[in-house]
Design an enzyme around this catalytic site. Structure first.
Site, mmCIF file in Angstrom:
data_model
loop_
_atom_site.group_PDB
_atom_site.id
_atom_site.type_symbol
_atom_site.label_atom_id
_atom_site.label_comp_id
_atom_site.label_asym_id
_atom_site.label_seq_id
_atom_site.Cartn_x
_atom_site.Cartn_y
_atom_site.Cartn_z
ATOM 1 N N SER A 103 28.049 73.031 92.658
ATOM 2 C CA SER A 103 27.437 72.115 91.258
ATOM 3 C C SER A 103 26.357 73.565 91.293
ATOM 4 O O SER A 103 26.163 73.967 90.068
ATOM 5 C CB SER A 103 26.790 71.300 91.636
ATOM 6 O OG SER A 103 28.141 70.417 91.619
ATOM 7 N N GLU A 143 33.739 74.365 76.946
ATOM 8 C CA GLU A 143 34.474 73.838 78.546
ATOM 9 C C GLU A 143 34.441 71.940 78.435
ATOM 10 O O GLU A 143 35.435 71.403 78.870
ATOM 11 C CB GLU A 143 33.972 74.102 79.616
ATOM 12 C CG GLU A 143 34.019 73.632 80.895
ATOM 13 C CD GLU A 143 33.668 74.264 82.548
ATOM 14 O OE1 GLU A 143 33.538 73.654 83.438
ATOM 15 O OE2 GLU A 143 32.821 74.642 82.290
ATOM 16 N N GLN A 155 42.815 46.292 87.581
ATOM 17 C CA GLN A 155 42.693 45.301 87.509
ATOM 18 C C GLN A 155 43.652 44.422 87.202
ATOM 19 O O GLN A 155 44.496 43.200 87.837
ATOM 20 C CB GLN A 155 41.904 45.033 87.894
ATOM 21 C CG GLN A 155 41.021 43.519 88.045
ATOM 22 C CD GLN A 155 40.834 43.654 89.453
ATOM 23 O OE1 GLN A 155 40.736 44.561 90.329
ATOM 24 N NE2 GLN A 155 40.818 41.712 90.030
ATOM 25 N N GLY A 195 46.790 43.928 88.286
ATOM 26 C CA GLY A 195 47.215 43.582 89.232
ATOM 27 C C GLY A 195 47.826 44.750 90.171
ATOM 28 O O GLY A 195 48.297 45.660 90.275
ATOM 29 N N SER A 241 29.218 64.067 86.891
ATOM 30 C CA SER A 241 28.368 63.125 86.439
ATOM 31 C C SER A 241 26.963 62.957 86.145
ATOM 32 O O SER A 241 25.999 63.555 85.625
ATOM 33 C CB SER A 241 28.801 61.512 85.801
ATOM 34 O OG SER A 241 30.012 61.925 85.465
#
Length: 380
Positions: free
Chosen positions: A133, A241, A337, A340, A367
């Site tokens: 970063s 980007e 989820q 399953g 993020s």
């Protein structure tokens, strides 16, 4: 909500969608194109897209491209991601091509941009083991010598270097009082003597690489832009980007959502489709609403960039990247989820979507970095 598009943009979306359904619409096709998911880029498929004129979508007409804008690029990226087209080389290629177009010499522009139109791949290398970063912390050095520079050091996480023609390398050419000064961009052929490219095994297959430079000579003609000013040059490319990654993850999120909806409509438990149960129905409703918000954000920022191409929309592009990547990860997790046990099965593909979305919140600026940029833009 229906998407309002011009006839030309609607035709582009339809053509790309039809191509993806025809060429890579089944799991069997994709497995064959990607060596069972291990290779996220198929050069033959990529060159078919080149023959249709799509890879030069934002390349200026004088270099053989279509000369279109951010809005068309985002639509193309979104549709290829939705169609699961294994053309991962395109994103880094467009990012690198934009740098050559803005800052390169005429010979560099002609070589790279005409190559892009014809299906060649380009790579970009910034990250190092100790500089992710914090790009200004990089230490890979390019020292002045007769007729050029000698590069020594290691780079990492370089996407697509193993099949690219060139690497747009950011290296340190001097130490200045300000950390962001003294960085220079170089155009380095991937077959250059003194460069070793070594793949890194990841959840997504063979995509990223370590680069090792040992007395690798690059001539003065390889400098891209002004020596020592790479940081300013990099800042100019941030809109592109981040919007590329936002559009790709918007398409991926749409795919994960549609696959989930298709499953919960037909999967029955306790005598009825599981999607009819409120617990799932409300989660589907929330995801659908968030997808519309993300789509509107991407469309709006892309239109703003096209309207003012010389302006840096740092806040807005970061918002688009943050929103789409986090949403794509969330939708894929929800899909897993709801499917399953089938969510873990390669037959259904949700696990592959999850793998591709999880990393999206890391590459191209995490993020956390996007949130910091957004917050700083408000004077915080």
């Amino acid at each position: 909500m229906p998407r309002v598009l011009t006839d030309e943009r609607r035709d582009l979306v339809k053509a790309v969608g039809d191509f993806c359904r025809r060429e890579c619409g089944t799991k069997e096709q994709r497995d064959q194109l990607t060596a069972d998911g291990r290779e996220p880029h198929n050069q033959k498929l990529y060159e078919k897209m080149a023959a249709l004129g799509w890879l030069g979508i934002v390349v200026p007409e004088q270099y053989g491209g279509a000369g279109l804008g951010m809005a068309e690029l985002c639509l193309f990226l979104e549709e290829t991601a939705y169609g699961l087209a294994p053309v991962s080389g395109f994103a880094t290629t467009v990012i690198a091509a934009a740098a050559y177009e803005k800052f390169g010499t005429e010979s560099q522009r002609r070589l790279v941009l005409e190559g892009v139109v014809n299906g060649r791949v380009e790579a970009v290398s910034m990250s190092e083991p100790g500089a992710g970063s914090d790009v200004a912390a990089l230490t890979c050095r390019a020292e002045r010598t007769a007729g050029g520079y000698v590069v020594n050091g290691q780079k990492t996480w370089c996407s697509n270097a193993h099949f690219a023609d060139h690497i747009l390398l950011i290296a340190r050419t001097s130490r200045e009082e300000t950390r962001h000064r003294g960085l220079t961009q170089f155009m380095v052929p991937t077959e250059a003597e003194g460069l070793v490219i070594r793949g890194i095994d990841t959840m997504g297959g063979r995509e990223v690489n370590d680069l090792y430079f040992t007395d690798c000579f690059v001539p003065d003609a390889a400098v891209v832009g002004t020596p020592g000013q790479a940081w300013k040059q990099l800042m100019v490319g941030l809109n592109l980007e981040r919007m590329i990654l936002a559009a790709l993850m918007l398409g991926t999120a749409r795919r994960a959502f549609d696959d989930t909806v298709a499953y919960v409509r037909q999967r029955e438990q306790f005598g009825r489709p599981i999607g009819s149960f409120q617990a799932l129905k409300h989660r589907i409703a929330d995801m659908a609403t968030e997808l519309e918000c993300a789509r509107l954000l991407v469309d709006d920022v892309a239109s703003a960039i096209d309207a003012e191409p010389g302006r840096v929309f740092a806040r807005e592009a970061s918002m688009a990247k943050l929103k789409c990547t986090e949403l794509a990860k969330h939708v894929a997790l929800e899909g897993m989820q709801m499917l399953g046990g089938y969510g873990y099965a390669t037959e259904y593909g949700m696990e592959a979507l999850l793998r591709s979305t999880v990393v999206s919140t890391v590459y191209g600026g995490t993020s956390e970095i996007q949130r910091d940029i957004i917050g700083t833009s408000y004077g915080l």
